[in-house]
Design a protein around this motif. Structure first.
Motif, short mmCIF file in Angstrom:
data_model
loop_
_atom_site.label_atom_id
_atom_site.label_comp_id
_atom_site.label_asym_id
_atom_site.label_seq_id
_atom_site.Cartn_x
_atom_site.Cartn_y
_atom_site.Cartn_z
N HIS A 187 4.30 12.54 2.58
CA HIS A 187 2.95 12.16 2.63
C HIS A 187 2.71 11.03 1.46
CE1 HIS A 187 2.11 15.36 5.46
NE2 HIS A 187 2.64 16.24 4.56
N PHE A 188 3.91 10.27 1.02
CA PHE A 188 3.65 9.61 -0.10
C PHE A 188 2.83 8.45 0.14
CE2 PHE A 188 7.24 7.44 1.96
CZ PHE A 188 7.04 6.11 1.58
N ARG A 189 2.75 7.89 1.58
CA ARG A 189 1.96 6.76 1.75
C ARG A 189 0.51 7.16 1.50
NH1 ARG A 189 3.47 2.20 3.80
NH2 ARG A 189 5.91 2.17 4.30
N GLU A 190 0.06 8.33 2.07
CA GLU A 190 -1.31 8.83 1.85
C GLU A 190 -1.55 9.32 0.33
OE1 GLU A 190 0.97 10.00 3.73
OE2 GLU A 190 -0.02 10.82 5.83
N LYS A 191 -0.60 9.63 -0.42
CA LYS A 191 -0.76 9.72 -1.74
C LYS A 191 -1.04 8.39 -2.49
CE LYS A 191 0.91 14.30 -1.98
NZ LYS A 191 1.71 15.32 -2.67
N LEU A 192 -0.03 7.54 -2.38
CA LEU A 192 -0.11 6.16 -2.97
C LEU A 192 -1.44 5.42 -2.47
CD1 LEU A 192 3.51 4.66 -2.33
CD2 LEU A 192 2.34 5.28 -4.53
N ASP A 193 -1.72 5.59 -1.41
CA ASP A 193 -3.02 4.87 -0.97
C ASP A 193 -4.02 5.51 -1.71
OD1 ASP A 193 -4.53 3.13 1.00
OD2 ASP A 193 -5.66 5.10 1.37
N PHE A 196 -3.87 4.07 -5.42
CA PHE A 196 -4.52 2.81 -5.68
C PHE A 196 -5.78 2.71 -5.37
CE2 PHE A 196 0.30 1.57 -4.76
CZ PHE A 196 0.32 1.12 -5.80
N ARG A 197 -6.47 3.03 -4.52
CA ARG A 197 -7.94 3.13 -4.15
C ARG A 197 -8.67 3.71 -5.20
NH1 ARG A 197 -9.81 6.71 -0.84
NH2 ARG A 197 -7.78 7.47 0.05
N THR A 198 -8.07 4.73 -6.09
CA THR A 198 -8.76 5.16 -7.30
C THR A 198 -8.57 4.16 -8.31
OG1 THR A 198 -8.18 7.50 -6.70
CG2 THR A 198 -8.61 6.99 -9.06
N VAL A 199 -7.52 3.34 -8.55
CA VAL A 199 -7.57 2.49 -9.50
C VAL A 199 -8.46 1.40 -9.37
CG1 VAL A 199 -6.05 0.73 -10.91
CG2 VAL A 199 -5.20 3.21 -10.32
N LEU A 200 -8.46 0.81 -8.30
CA LEU A 200 -9.21 -0.23 -7.69
C LEU A 200 -10.80 0.36 -7.84
CD1 LEU A 200 -7.18 -1.63 -4.63
CD2 LEU A 200 -7.87 -3.00 -6.64
N GLU A 201 -11.14 1.44 -7.36
CA GLU A 201 -12.52 1.62 -7.30
C GLU A 201 -13.15 1.88 -8.90
OE1 GLU A 201 -12.75 5.07 -5.08
OE2 GLU A 201 -12.35 3.96 -2.92
N GLU A 202 -12.22 2.62 -9.72
CA GLU A 202 -12.77 2.96 -11.03
C GLU A 202 -12.23 2.22 -12.28
OE1 GLU A 202 -14.73 5.41 -11.04
OE2 GLU A 202 -14.48 6.10 -8.99
#
Length: 417
Positions: A187-193, A196-202
């Motif tokens: 499940h690395f794709r879900e975790k990478l997503d 990256f979403r965490t970094v972009l949002e925060e």
């Protein structure tokens, strides 16, 4: 339904822990300070209390004493959290029904395992081994992921970024996401997503201000094939990543940074071997936040051949009740390690007799894991490269400013996440 009272003055921590516990069908009640927590103990009669040791309005000991006086709450178990507690304090807490003391930053898996035993509930978390650390150095947010990708720790990263952004008040940070040598697993794709979403949002909504350090083809393919992340740069060279980040100018992509001038002036010597340090701050927000995180006494070493720098460090932190030992070279500091147990070391890299690099190597050889903040007159890129080489995650470039010393100490010793 089990009921847990959280007495904690950090709204970020209350929010995080409250959301996490709610996942297990636990009713969560919040106490925003010692007095509020004391009142909630009386009115709510919780099954468990999770509380910080450093509280205002009423101290933790006053809250615990009140709990013991009430026959309805005297046997309620307590989990205590603190940035720093000596063995004497821990022994004192045991007689108040404190079952476990956790040191901040919080280790979520250990806390949930303790809750499972005390409340008889079943908890499950992502078991993937992972270390995620975040530090602010100048205007760059360094996020380092080691071992693997863990969903729980990525969520925790969200709050760590919020904490750092609040402390440093940097509106447009550059981001270096270091993903070198990690096991991606299932499940690395879900975790990478999620990462990256965490970094972009925060931290940084513009992907062009985010650089990824990784040699993994899977990570590169994930970024290139994503419709959301293709403009995030990927490189396997730390030197190249730093060149790219230093060359970027955030205010060409977003609003201008608010510049706050901090002035440190040094007067003429007032006596032989003495210099007075005068500090003036035009903006107090960063100082207030930093000082709020630095609670309790700490033993700090200031290792620098420049007496003005050592005096500055002493002046800044003695007002917080800290003990500052000064060393004019690395050898004198290293020779003291058998007698002193330091909480933090400010270390200059360029010194006679034994320089900072040799001190770091000696600490590594002895297996002594003392938080170190290094000083450097090197360029930004050179400092980062040297710091990473010796495992140092946080640094300051000279000339030093009082508020940056406070912020760095708050980041290292006052961290909640």
């Amino acid at each position: 339904m089990k009921k847990i009272l959280i007495i904690e003055e950090s709204p970020l921590f209350r929010d995080y822990l409250g959301r996490k516990l709610a996942e297990y069908d636990i009713e969560v009640v919040h106490g925003v300070n010692g007095l509020d927590g004391m009142l909630k103990i009386r009115s709510e009669i919780p099954d468990l209390i999770i509380m910080d040791y450093f509280l205002t309005r009423k101290s933790a000991l006053e809250v615990l004493q009140e709990k013991l006086r009430n026959p309805n709450t005297k046997n309620v178990p307590v989990i205590m959290m603190a940035t720093k507690l000596g063995s004497k304090h821990i022994m004192e807490l045991a007689k108040f029904g404190v079952r476990k003391v956790f040191t901040k930053p919080l280790k979520l898996d250990a806390l949930l395992n303790t809750l499972s035993g005390l409340l008889g509930i079943s908890v499950t978390i992502d078991p993937t081994p992972s270390i995620i650390e975040a530090h602010f150095n100048e205007e760059i947010l360094f996020i380092e992921v080691a071992q693997g990708l863990n969903t729980e720790k990525i969520v925790l990263l969200k709050y760590k970024i919020k904490e750092l952004m609040s402390l440093y008040s940097v509106p447009v940070p550059k981001v270096l996401l270091m993903l070198a040598g990690i096991e991606l697993g299932d499940h690395f794709r879900e975790k990478l997503d999620l990462l990256f979403r965490t970094v972009l949002e925060e931290a940084q909504e513009n992907p062009r201000l985010i650089k990824v350090l990784s040699s993994s083809e899977k990570i590169s393919d994930f970024i290139r094939s994503s419709k959301d992340y293709p403009s995030i740069g990927v490189t396997d060279s730390l030197e190249k990543a730093m060149d790219d980040l230093i060359g970027l100018k955030p205010d060409t992509f977003a609003h201008d940074e608010i510049a706050r001038e901090r002035i440190l002036s040094s007067s003429a010597p007032t006596g032989e071997g003495q210099e007075s340090i005068t500090m003036r701050f035009e903006g107090e927000n960063a100082i207030t936040k930093a000082m709020g995180a630095l609670r309790g006494n700490a033993l700090v070493a200031a290792v620098d051949d420049d007496m003005v720098i050592r005096t500055l460090i002493s002046t800044v932190f003695q007002s917080a009740g800290w003990t500052i030992d000064q060393y004019e070279d690395g050898k004198a500091f290293v020779d003291s390690l058998g007698e002193k147990n330091y909480d933090l070391v400010f270390l200059d890299l360029m010194m006679p007799n034994m320089n900072g690099f040799q001190v770091l190597q000696e600490l590594k050889t002895r297996g002594q894991e003392i938080p170190v903040i290094i000083f450097s007159a090197l360029s930004k890129k050179e400092t980062v490269l040297k710091a990473q080489e010796y495992g140092v995650r946080t640094y300051l470039r000279k000339p030093l400013k009082p508020e940056t010393l406070l912020q760095k100490a708050a980041e290292v010793l006052g961290a909640t996440f």
